[in-house]
Design an enzyme around this catalytic site. Structure first.
Site, PDB file in Angstrom:
ATOM      1  N   SER A  40       0.997  -1.232   0.225  1.00 18.90           N
ATOM      2  CA  SER A  40       0.029  -0.071   0.047  1.00 18.90           C
ATOM      3  C   SER A  40       0.900   1.256  -0.009  1.00 18.90           C
ATOM      4  O   SER A  40       1.803   1.396  -0.760  1.00 18.90           O
ATOM      5  CB  SER A  40      -0.813  -0.238   0.536  1.00 18.90           C
ATOM      6  OG  SER A  40      -1.869   0.976   1.163  1.00 18.90           O
ATOM      7  N   ASP A 197      -5.576  -3.852  -1.910  1.00 19.43           N
ATOM      8  CA  ASP A 197      -4.707  -3.774  -1.041  1.00 19.43           C
ATOM      9  C   ASP A 197      -4.905  -4.586  -0.155  1.00 19.43           C
ATOM     10  O   ASP A 197      -5.584  -5.415  -0.207  1.00 19.43           O
ATOM     11  CB  ASP A 197      -4.940  -2.432  -0.235  1.00 19.43           C
ATOM     12  CG  ASP A 197      -4.265  -1.831   0.767  1.00 19.43           C
ATOM     13  OD1 ASP A 197      -3.563  -2.796   1.237  1.00 19.43           O
ATOM     14  OD2 ASP A 197      -3.786  -0.705   0.519  1.00 19.43           O
TER      15      ASP A 197
END
Length: 353
Positions: A40, A197
């Protein structure tokens, strides 16, 4: 073989200014990573570092955060007023996005309601791709001496996916996939898979560094943006923050506990195996941070997180060096989930608005 250093950057959106401060301190200490692993916002940090020459990395990190930061004055020093200041910036980012990272999409939020319009995300984070294309030399990233791995999750199977510049050509879309936290951002299709993510399952993927046991002396620096340890919450906002922290930080603790068991056995079986040092730093949000801290791009918060990263790296590395090398896995942490952590935050949730 020469010793190696591995950096693991966890996710956390605006909290990732902590990464930049820690890396700046590493540059001051001439600590040079051989391998960077990111998830991320950690993948964004890693791409900026690996995709630039050493002398330009801090400059590029500062440029990224200058663009991400809301152009408002610094906040008040009073903790209560600072909470309202932070809350205003959270609301601003939620309402208007951040031009260099994400913006609203249509129908986005309105797709929640029954009707002909539907959607799979609230925001469009394609502006991040344009930012990365300006700040990162992806040709350099893919031929760099530093190994770079990016973690994501297949949204259909739930399986983890890792891209590595030693075998894959990494581009902006790989970083977007790793940072596509659902339902905030839409998954990204790569090679027929819809990827998002990994935060909900493995927000700080330290296990990637140990997928193959290190064959030489290794130092792993783990930079986590959420902390398991905290006093009891005393407000709804604090409960929401604790829920978020526990969700994102728990997989890291499980991974570390598994590594400690594995290396305990490994030391008994192969007593002369290479020493491995694991430094675990976790961002400790101060009392004025709110549950939506990950979208607080206020100048004061970005500045404070950068400074906290530098200070924690300095303190943690000094503690790691003072301990000296030991057989097996030498684990040193500043995480507040550990018994020896500072108790300075003992009443940090007592005065939430």
């Amino acid at each position: 073989m020469a010793p190696q250093t591995i950096l693991v950057f966890g996710g956390g959106n605006a909290l990732a200014a902590y990464h930049a401060g820690a890396y700046e301190e590493m540059v001051h200490r001439d600590i040079r990573p051989d391998w960077i692993i990111g998830a991320s916002a950690g993948a964004v940090t890693g791409a900026i570092i690996v995709g630039n020459s050493r002398e330009r990395r801090i400059e590029r990190l500062r440029e990224f955060w200058a663009e991400a930061t809301t152009a408002t004055p610094l906040g008040p020093s009073d903790p209560k007023l600072r909470q309202y200041y932070n809350g205003w910036h959270v609301a601003w980012a939620a309402l208007f996005g951040r031009p260099s990272i994400f913006r609203h999409r249509w129908p986005g939020f309105w797709g929640v309601f029954p009707g002909p319009q539907n959607d799979i995300a609230l925001y469009d984070h394609r502006p991040l791709a344009a930012t990365l294309e300006r700040l990162v030399d992806f040709d350099l990233l893919n031929r760099a001496e530093i190994r770079f791995s990016v973690a994501a999750v297949d949204i259909e199977t739930g399986g983890e996916v890792v891209f590595d510049n030693r075998k894959d050509r990494i581009g902006p879309h790989h970083i977007l996939a790793s940072s596509a936290i659902t339902p905030g951002f839409a998954p990204v299709e790569i090679d027929g898979r819809m990827l998002c993510d990994p935060g909900y399952v493995n927000n700080t993927p330290v296990d990637i560094a140990f997928a193959n046991p290190p064959e030489r002396e290794t130092t792993v620096i783990l930079l986590e943006l959420f902390s398991l340890g905290s006093p009891r919450p005393a407000s709804i906002d604090a409960v929401l923050e604790r829920t978020q922290d526990i969700l994102f930080a728990s997989p890291t603790r499980k991974s570390i506990e598994a590594l400690q068991r594995e290396y305990g056995l490994r030391t008994e079986i192969v007593p002369d195996s290479p020493s491995v040092r694991l430094l675990h730093l976790a961002y400790q949000a101060p009392a004025h941070e709110l549950s939506m801290k990950a979208i607080d791009f206020s100048p004061s918060s970005i500045r404070d997180r950068w400074a906290a990263g530098a200070m924690d790296l300095r303190t943690g590395f000094d503690r790691l060096n003072a301990a000296g090398p030991r057989p097996g896995l030498d684990y040193v942490t500043l995480s507040a989930s550990q018994p020896d952590a500072s108790a300075a935050e003992a009443s940090r949730y007592s005065d939430r608005p």
